[in-house]
Enzyme design. Structure first.
Site, PDB file in Angstrom:
ATOM      1  CG  ASP A   1     -24.109  -6.245  -5.929  1.00  0.00           C
ATOM      2  OD1 ASP A   1     -22.862  -6.177  -5.869  1.00  0.00           O
ATOM      3  OD2 ASP A   1     -24.758  -5.906  -6.935  1.00  0.00           O
TER       4      ASP A   1
ATOM      5  CB  THR B   1     -19.412  -7.098 -11.590  1.00  0.00           C
ATOM      6  OG1 THR B   1     -18.900  -7.196 -10.269  1.00  0.00           O
ATOM      7  CG2 THR B   1     -20.818  -7.675 -11.633  1.00  0.00           C
TER       8      THR B   1
END
Length: 303
Positions: free
Chosen positions: A203, A172
Site C-alpha cells: 500500500d 515502513t
C-alpha cells in the site's frame, strides 16, 4: 497558523523484550527524523518539504529482503494543495526512494513509475546508482532466513519472544505535516515485507491506500499489512469519512483502524487542518512521534 508534524517508523510485532539501549536507539532515531521535518516547518518551509525531510531521515540504511534475496523499495508523496502526488514502486538502486517519488510529482506529468521505468526515470533525474551493499544488513538477512525456515512472510509474535532486536515490523516509514500556509502533506516509504514474493507491491506507494493528503481536511500515512490497507483504501477512506461523512479526525481513524481492519493489521498517523494529531494502531506496537505548535515532542512505541 498551527504547525504540526507526525512520523511513524512501522507497525507490527514489536517485542517488549528489547534492552533499554536498543529502545533508546529507536527513540533517538524517531526524534531526529521528527526534528528534521519540524525545522523545515519552523523556518517557513512547506509541508511537502517537511515530510520529505523526515522520511528521508527514517529511510536510513538497509532494507528487508524479498524471497529471492533482492531489495525492492516503494514510496509515495502527496501535496494536499491541488492533490499533487508522486509514487515509485519496485526500485532497487535508489538510496532514498522518497526523493524519487518527489521528483515524479514535481518533474513529470505522471503519478506512478514502477520497476525498470522508475529506475530509468531516476537516471534521467540525475540519481546515482546505489550499490546493493547499502541495502544489506545482517539483521535484515537474518530476518529473511528466519522467515524462510518458518515459510512465513512475517514472523509471528510468539516467534519473536526473547529476540533482542525489535523491528520485525513492516519495514515502513512515513510522515504527515501542516505548514504555516495551511497546506497539508503526507509521505510513505517502505522496503516491503521480509520474504515477500519478488514484484509484490503493497500500500505504501498507492495514493489513497498508504498515503493521502487534502487541504482543509487531513493528511494520512499508513503502515501495516499492505494488502489489507489496499482493500480498504485506508488513507482515502479516513479523509472521505471526514470530508463527506463529517466525522472528526479521531472518529474517522478509529472507524477504519479498529472497525474495518483486522486486529494486528497496523495503524496510521493522521493530521487534520487544525493541527490535531492522532496516531492509532491495532497491532502489537507502532513506532511514532509528533510535535505541534501547541504540544511538546511525543515519541512512543507501545504506549
Amino acid at each position: 497558523m498551527t504547525l504540526a508534524i507526525a512520523i511513524h517508523g512501522g507497525a507490527g510485532v514489536v517485542s517488549r523484550d528489547i534492552s533499554d539501549q536498543v529502545r533508546q536507539e529507536y527513540i533517538e532515531g524517531l526524534s531526529t527524523a521528527l526534528r528534521k521535518g519540524w525545522e523545515v516547518l519552523q523556518s517557513g518551509g512547506s509541508a511537502v518539504d517537511a515530510v520529505e525531510a523526515s522520511v528521508e531521515s527514517l529511510e536510513g540504511r538497509g532494507s528487508v529482503f524479498t524471497s529471492s534475496g533482492t531489495h525492492e523499495m516503494d514510496a509515495s508523496i502527496m501535496d494536499g494543495n491541488g492533490l499533487r502526488c508522486g509514487a515509485i514502486g519496485g526500485v532497487s538502486t535508489v538510496r532514498n526512494p522518497i526523493r524519487l517519488a518527489r521528483k515524479v510529482m514535481d518533474n513529470s506529468p505522471h503519478v506512478f513509475f514502477a520497476a525498470a521505468g522508475a529506475e530509468a526515470f531516476a537516471r534521467e533525474q540525475g540519481f546515482d546508482i546505489t550499490p546493493v551493499e547499502h541495502f544489506y544488513t545482517k539483521h535484515r538477512h537474518d530476518q529473511l532466513q528466519d522467515a524462510k525456515r518458518r515459510q512465513t512472510v512475517e514472523l509471528s509474535e510468539s516467534e519473536l519472544k526473547g529476540k533482542e532486536v525489535s523491528n520485525y515490523n513492516k519495514g515502513t516509514v512515513g510522515a504527515v505535516a501542516l505548514d504555516s500556509r495551511g497546506n497539508l502533506a503526507a509521505a510513505t516509504s517502505t522496503g516491503g515485507m521480509t520474504n515477500k514474493k519478488a514484484g509484490r507491491i503493497g500500500d505504501s506507494p498507492i495514493i489513497g491506500a498508504g498515503t493521502y493528503a487534502a487541504n482543509g481536511v487531513a493528511a494520512v500515512s499508513a503502515t501495516g499489512l499492505g494488502e489489507q490497507f489496499i482493500r480498504h483504501a485506508v488513507s482515502h477512506s479516513i479523509i472521505a469519512a471526514m470530508d463527506y461523512g463529517k466525522m472528526t479526525l479521531r472518529e474517522a481513524c478509529d472507524d477504519v483502524v479498529h472497525k474495518r481492519l483486522n486486529e494486528g493489521d497496523g495503524g496510521v498517523i493522521a493530521l487534520n487542518a487544525e493541527g490535531e494529531v492522532y496516531m492509532p494502531y491495532n497491532s502489537e506496537g507502532m513506532f511514532r512521534a509528533s510535535i505541534t505548535s501547541n504540544s511538546n515532542e511525543v515519541v512512543k512505541i507501545w504506549e
